[in-house]
Design a protein around this motif. Sequence first.
Motif, PDB file in Angstrom:
ATOM      1  N   LEU A   1       0.818  -1.219   0.000  1.00  0.00           N
ATOM      2  CA  LEU A   1       0.000   0.000   0.000  1.00  0.00           C
ATOM      3  C   LEU A   1       0.851   1.268   0.000  1.00  0.00           C
ATOM      4  N   THR A   2       2.042   1.188   0.566  1.00  0.00           N
ATOM      5  CA  THR A   2       2.931   2.356   0.608  1.00  0.00           C
ATOM      6  C   THR A   2       4.179   2.171  -0.261  1.00  0.00           C
ATOM      7  N   ASP A   3       4.189   1.112  -1.053  1.00  0.00           N
ATOM      8  CA  ASP A   3       5.333   0.827  -1.939  1.00  0.00           C
ATOM      9  C   ASP A   3       5.045   1.428  -3.321  1.00  0.00           C
ATOM     10  N   ASP A   4       5.821   2.431  -3.716  1.00  0.00           N
ATOM     11  CA  ASP A   4       5.592   3.091  -5.007  1.00  0.00           C
ATOM     12  C   ASP A   4       5.917   2.198  -6.195  1.00  0.00           C
TER      13      ASP A   4
ATOM     14  N   ARG B   1      -7.489   5.491  -0.847  1.00  0.00           N
ATOM     15  CA  ARG B   1      -6.174   5.973  -0.393  1.00  0.00           C
ATOM     16  C   ARG B   1      -6.292   6.805   0.882  1.00  0.00           C
ATOM     17  N   THR B   2      -7.280   7.687   0.931  1.00  0.00           N
ATOM     18  CA  THR B   2      -7.453   8.555   2.100  1.00  0.00           C
ATOM     19  C   THR B   2      -7.867   7.746   3.329  1.00  0.00           C
ATOM     20  N   CYS B   3      -8.794   6.820   3.132  1.00  0.00           N
ATOM     21  CA  CYS B   3      -9.244   5.989   4.257  1.00  0.00           C
ATOM     22  C   CYS B   3      -8.124   5.089   4.772  1.00  0.00           C
TER      23      CYS B   3
ATOM     24  N   ASN C   1      -2.549   5.009   9.771  1.00  0.00           N
ATOM     25  CA  ASN C   1      -1.956   6.125  10.512  1.00  0.00           C
ATOM     26  C   ASN C   1      -0.639   6.594   9.898  1.00  0.00           C
ATOM     27  N   THR C   2      -0.622   6.606   8.554  1.00  0.00           N
ATOM     28  CA  THR C   2       0.555   7.109   7.843  1.00  0.00           C
ATOM     29  C   THR C   2       0.108   7.693   6.508  1.00  0.00           C
ATOM     30  N   PRO C   3       0.635   8.846   6.104  1.00  0.00           N
ATOM     31  CA  PRO C   3       0.231   9.419   4.817  1.00  0.00           C
ATOM     32  C   PRO C   3       0.614   8.489   3.672  1.00  0.00           C
ATOM     33  N   ILE C   4      -0.306   8.260   2.758  1.00  0.00           N
ATOM     34  CA  ILE C   4      -0.024   7.455   1.560  1.00  0.00           C
ATOM     35  C   ILE C   4       0.016   8.399   0.365  1.00  0.00           C
ATOM     36  N   HIS C   5       1.191   8.548  -0.210  1.00  0.00           N
ATOM     37  CA  HIS C   5       1.363   9.465  -1.337  1.00  0.00           C
ATOM     38  C   HIS C   5       0.681   8.891  -2.584  1.00  0.00           C
ATOM     39  N   PRO C   6       0.078   9.745  -3.416  1.00  0.00           N
ATOM     40  CA  PRO C   6      -0.690   9.232  -4.562  1.00  0.00           C
ATOM     41  C   PRO C   6       0.132   8.768  -5.760  1.00  0.00           C
TER      42      PRO C   6
ATOM     43  N   ASP D   1      -3.197  16.464  -8.987  1.00  0.00           N
ATOM     44  CA  ASP D   1      -4.537  16.803  -8.489  1.00  0.00           C
ATOM     45  C   ASP D   1      -4.738  16.250  -7.079  1.00  0.00           C
ATOM     46  N   GLN D   2      -4.291  15.008  -6.860  1.00  0.00           N
ATOM     47  CA  GLN D   2      -4.445  14.394  -5.541  1.00  0.00           C
ATOM     48  C   GLN D   2      -3.577  15.102  -4.492  1.00  0.00           C
ATOM     49  N   ILE D   3      -2.394  15.530  -4.896  1.00  0.00           N
ATOM     50  CA  ILE D   3      -1.520  16.275  -3.980  1.00  0.00           C
ATOM     51  C   ILE D   3      -2.187  17.581  -3.562  1.00  0.00           C
ATOM     52  N   ILE D   4      -2.782  18.282  -4.534  1.00  0.00           N
ATOM     53  CA  ILE D   4      -3.466  19.555  -4.244  1.00  0.00           C
ATOM     54  C   ILE D   4      -4.667  19.310  -3.331  1.00  0.00           C
ATOM     55  N   ASN D   5      -5.428  18.250  -3.604  1.00  0.00           N
ATOM     56  CA  ASN D   5      -6.583  17.930  -2.753  1.00  0.00           C
ATOM     57  C   ASN D   5      -6.149  17.516  -1.347  1.00  0.00           C
ATOM     58  N   ASP D   6      -5.048  16.774  -1.247  1.00  0.00           N
ATOM     59  CA  ASP D   6      -4.531  16.378   0.072  1.00  0.00           C
ATOM     60  C   ASP D   6      -4.076  17.607   0.872  1.00  0.00           C
ATOM     61  N   ARG D   7      -3.487  18.561   0.178  1.00  0.00           N
ATOM     62  CA  ARG D   7      -2.967  19.777   0.827  1.00  0.00           C
ATOM     63  C   ARG D   7      -4.112  20.618   1.367  1.00  0.00           C
ATOM     64  N   GLY D   8      -5.162  20.772   0.573  1.00  0.00           N
ATOM     65  CA  GLY D   8      -6.320  21.551   0.992  1.00  0.00           C
ATOM     66  C   GLY D   8      -6.038  23.036   1.065  1.00  0.00           C
ATOM     67  N   ILE D   9      -7.054  23.782   1.455  1.00  0.00           N
ATOM     68  CA  ILE D   9      -6.946  25.236   1.571  1.00  0.00           C
ATOM     69  C   ILE D   9      -7.523  25.656   2.918  1.00  0.00           C
TER      70      ILE D   9
END
Length: 644
Positions: A63-66, A79-81, A87-92, A197-205
Amino acid sequence: MKTLNIDIESYSRTDLAKSGVYRYAEAPDFDILLFAYSVDAGPVHVVDLAQGETIPDVVRQALTDDGVIKWAFNAQFERTCLSRYLNTPIHPTSWRCSMVWSAYLGLPLSLEGAAIVTGADKKKLQEGKDLIRYFCKPCKPTQVNGGRERNFPHHDPEKWVAFKRYNQRDVETEQAIQDKISRYPVPEQEWGHYVLDQIINDRGILLDPVFVEAAIACDTATREALMNRLRTLTKLENPNSVMQMKDWLAEQGVETGALDKAAVHELLKSAQGDVAEVLTIRQKLAKSSVKKYTAMKQVAGKDDRARGLIQFYGANRSGRYAGRLIQVQNLPQNHVPDLKEARDLVRASNLEALDMLYPSVPDLLSELIRTAFIPKEHHQFIVADFSAIEARVIAWLAGEAWRNEVFATHGKIYEASASQMFNVPLEEIDKGSPLRQKGKISELALGYGGSVGALRAMGALDMGVEEEELKPLVQAWRQANPKIVQFWWAVDQAAQKAVKQRTTTSTHGISFTYQSGLLLVGLPSGRHLSYVKPTIVLNDFGREGLCFEGIGATKKWERIDTYGPKLVENIVQAVSRDLLAHAMQRIEQEGYAIVMHVHDEVVVEAKQHVTVSDICALMTDQPDWSSGLNLKAEGYACMFYQKD
């Protein structure tokens, strides 16, 4: 292991539809119940997490192996769930979305819809929605269920077995869809845009929580006062009732068949006395845009950042991004001259001053919605957008020389259009000129084959254009833009020929290929637009025209008629989208953080030393495929989001 197909079933008290997956997964009672997976397209396994089973270590590590590509339908959810669960960020980077693949090919954006259209839906379980409602959402406490607020597997073992089958079937259905569309892969460049797009959504505003709460309180108090005034004026039990209000108006001698926004606006032109006040109050109460403050509160995470506001490939005809949750794509504009002062009064909940200084508090709150978005501490927003992007793109594709010259020089397209249409020297047309107004409305309404109806819909009559001027305006614009008109019909002919002859044609640098029930329209970027099951039919004008299947105006899968100018609109908007995607890649590559983008505009959360010209320079750093296109970006810096 090279690929992993995944589908999860989860529980959370938070309403997913209103709050989005980021806030949903933040809930204290969030949990993943079932985890279905397939390794390298092999058999599907279901891990019953709710009853103590665990995800195998090799799968957990993947799951966390690119190096392992993860697939899911609406992969942002999985990915978010899973990020929260592990309990670790999963990069898209190594995640791929079957929903995006479906959208790329013009298919529905639901697993069930895509399965039906592709023929992959052979034995999908129909009771899925009921099972999700039973196990994944809170239940109402009753005497029968012992007052419980949640259903667990032991409350209905038979349903739980069916739920596990449903979870397994979703992965099998997704695999079947992928198998059906495997001949039409999404270009790697597009997956790069998806990851960003996923990075921007993960970052949020960031949202200003004090301002949002105060705005909601001001709106509630104002609405209550307005409703009380309505009751006093009308003596109605429920002034919100359209029927009761129509009856009251009839008693005052005012007959109306409707009370929608347009009808009230028309009635106010002749209304007097109490009727005028009642209609004005109704107009204020109808301001639905202030509901966005409530949406903000529902979406904001523990750190007050709103995430998941943009959907990649949300508009699947052009591939443009779409707004979700707060719907940032349709925020009201702000015209209040003292924007900061007004915002400060709302933030301080100074309703007395607001009532005294502004004619309508609901209108003011609507104009201040943008200002709820703020940069983090020691940062600023730099807002930059493409100038007249669609007008530039269509001129470039069509080869309309005089327009390209305008964009290469002064850029005053409304004035230049009027000059070209009416044979008047450019220097004689200034900003207040009626001719400029006619040039502007023509530019906005007529670029994609629009005629008299398009001018009316764009508000030409309200802008002072006479009814008898509409047809001559259409003719004048088309005569001034012969290359664009030629472009419309060249595209129409090329698309029809490709479908009729099951072949590939091209015009103006755009290719049209018929292949296995799809019309693929090749764009300069290398991306394709896709039209499903295209056929040639007799249209309403008795001429042969193109027809395809897609999500239509009814929001359902249906047959849709199209023709050259409409195809050109899709193409121009798609090229504009590709330019935005490229610009966002360049901005991020240089280390700047995009927190939101709206139409052709990006919002960057930047340190104080970053300048507007820094971002605009990256916006206009064009891709190789856009040679000859005159691109321009303009922007401004601000301490809260606004329209400059």
